[in-house]
Design a protein around this motif. Sequence first.
Motif, PDB file in Angstrom:
ATOM      1  N   HIS A  10       0.745  -1.284  -0.014  1.00 18.71           N
ATOM      2  CA  HIS A  10       0.138  -0.126   0.171  1.00 18.71           C
ATOM      3  C   HIS A  10       0.955   1.351  -0.166  1.00 18.71           C
ATOM      4  CE1 HIS A  10      -3.328  -3.012   0.625  1.00 18.71           C
ATOM      5  NE2 HIS A  10      -2.437  -3.232   1.573  1.00 18.71           N
ATOM      6  N   GLU A  25      -2.432   0.379   7.565  1.00 20.45           N
ATOM      7  CA  GLU A  25      -1.609  -0.635   7.437  1.00 20.45           C
ATOM      8  C   GLU A  25      -0.230   0.208   6.518  1.00 20.45           C
ATOM      9  OE1 GLU A  25      -3.481  -3.493   4.770  1.00 20.45           O
ATOM     10  OE2 GLU A  25      -1.454  -4.683   4.444  1.00 20.45           O
ATOM     11  N   HIS A  78       2.710  -7.102   4.426  1.00 19.95           N
ATOM     12  CA  HIS A  78       1.312  -6.715   4.782  1.00 19.95           C
ATOM     13  C   HIS A  78       0.720  -6.914   5.869  1.00 19.95           C
ATOM     14  CE1 HIS A  78      -0.214  -5.705   0.427  1.00 19.95           C
ATOM     15  NE2 HIS A  78       1.148  -6.303   0.227  1.00 19.95           N
ATOM     16  N   ILE A  79      -0.368  -6.159   6.429  1.00 21.23           N
ATOM     17  CA  ILE A  79      -0.825  -6.619   7.661  1.00 21.23           C
ATOM     18  C   ILE A  79      -2.284  -6.966   7.378  1.00 21.23           C
ATOM     19  CG2 ILE A  79      -1.563  -5.585   9.888  1.00 21.23           C
ATOM     20  CD1 ILE A  79       1.519  -5.180   9.154  1.00 21.23           C
TER      21      ILE A  79
END
Length: 418
Positions: A10, A25, A78-79
């Motif tokens: 992101h 995130e 990523h989360i």
Amino acid sequence: MLDIMIDAGHGGSDPGAVGPTSLKEKDITLKLANKAGALLKQQGISIAHTRTTDVFVGLSDRAVIANSAAAKYFLSIHINSSGSSASTGTETYALAAGGEGEKLAKAMQQSLVKSIGLTDRGVKFANFAVLRETKMPAALVEVCFINNPNEEALLRNEAFLDKAALGIAKGAAAFLGISWKDGGEQKNLTPIMGASQLHTSQMISYAVKGNGSPKLPNCPLEELAGLFAEEAEIEGVRADVAWAQSLKETGYFKYGGIVLPEQNNYAGIGALNGNRQGQAASFDSPRIGVRAQIQHLKAYASTEALKQELVDPRFGLVKRGSARYVEWLGYEDNPNGVGWAYPGRGYGGGIMNILNAMSNEPVTPGTSENSNIPVWQREGLEKLVAKGIIQTPGYWTDKMDQPITVGEVIGILGKMVD
Ligand SMILES: [Zn+2]
């Protein structure tokens, strides 16, 4: 040649998932990517990033960046997020089974779980653009769940992020066959003995947040935290450590494992894998259950004598002083090869995660310590303690404004006594 292209998920106009207290995130993936990248460079591994600042990069552009740099491997950070605030743990994705991507994903998953101690959700497969369009073997880690309030709290903690970044970096190094050289790595261990470093109100508010429902142990969380504070102080054990252990063992007092709430057993004492529900140790009251846990911790953490009469049924089975640090409570993490949890890899790390996140809770000064307690009230409360109806008079003093009878208290608590 470039070993690894690190991809912070992101960025810019795309925040990714957002936690219940608005943690984004994109900000966490960037921190982790930058920290992991720095660690890998220290190990002599060549890396590059798809982004190092808060900018938007399209999914296909991330693959183009990696492909044109001819990176050997691609690692996306990523989360996770889900529809349930109870979702927990770590998972890693590869495009498909059977290739180098799966091997990379396995190495990442194993290392990350070992480092941060959250639930191992395993390696999964998905047709994600960054996995599909990159020409090199690729993996995508989902460190934990940002929509889970407890895991969001962890992600706000720099010590947790350092551990996660170390897990990512070590996983990549292990996959490349490079043995890790210790250097800048933090090796501080946390003694179990000592004064609590957190306020009881922090223990309570963090437990309430994690419980998230009206499910309760056999007495109110506020009162139970008071018991931990009192019993731990008597034996010189850190109350916040014992409390964090109980949050881990009971799932924030939601239970659901072998131990039932009415057993007053807050740390699975005597529970073995394969036990049926109710088979672990039971204690007569919340206070005795807490005392047993504190004594069991002291058995591991020190060689000093107990201050109170022994109630822990397993005290004599412990090699005294064999696990002085929280991080050593799992057998497989303990250089003495013993511990509270078996096999227990990451058990102490899991407790440390809770402790670290709990330290971010605001302190709410109590009122009960300062209030002038009338004699009628103190004596009445002492009677209730003696009858085992309540555990900590301090919790009840500021909830009473007139004398009440034992019968009325029993009515309030819904408990029967003889
Ligand atoms: Zn994401």
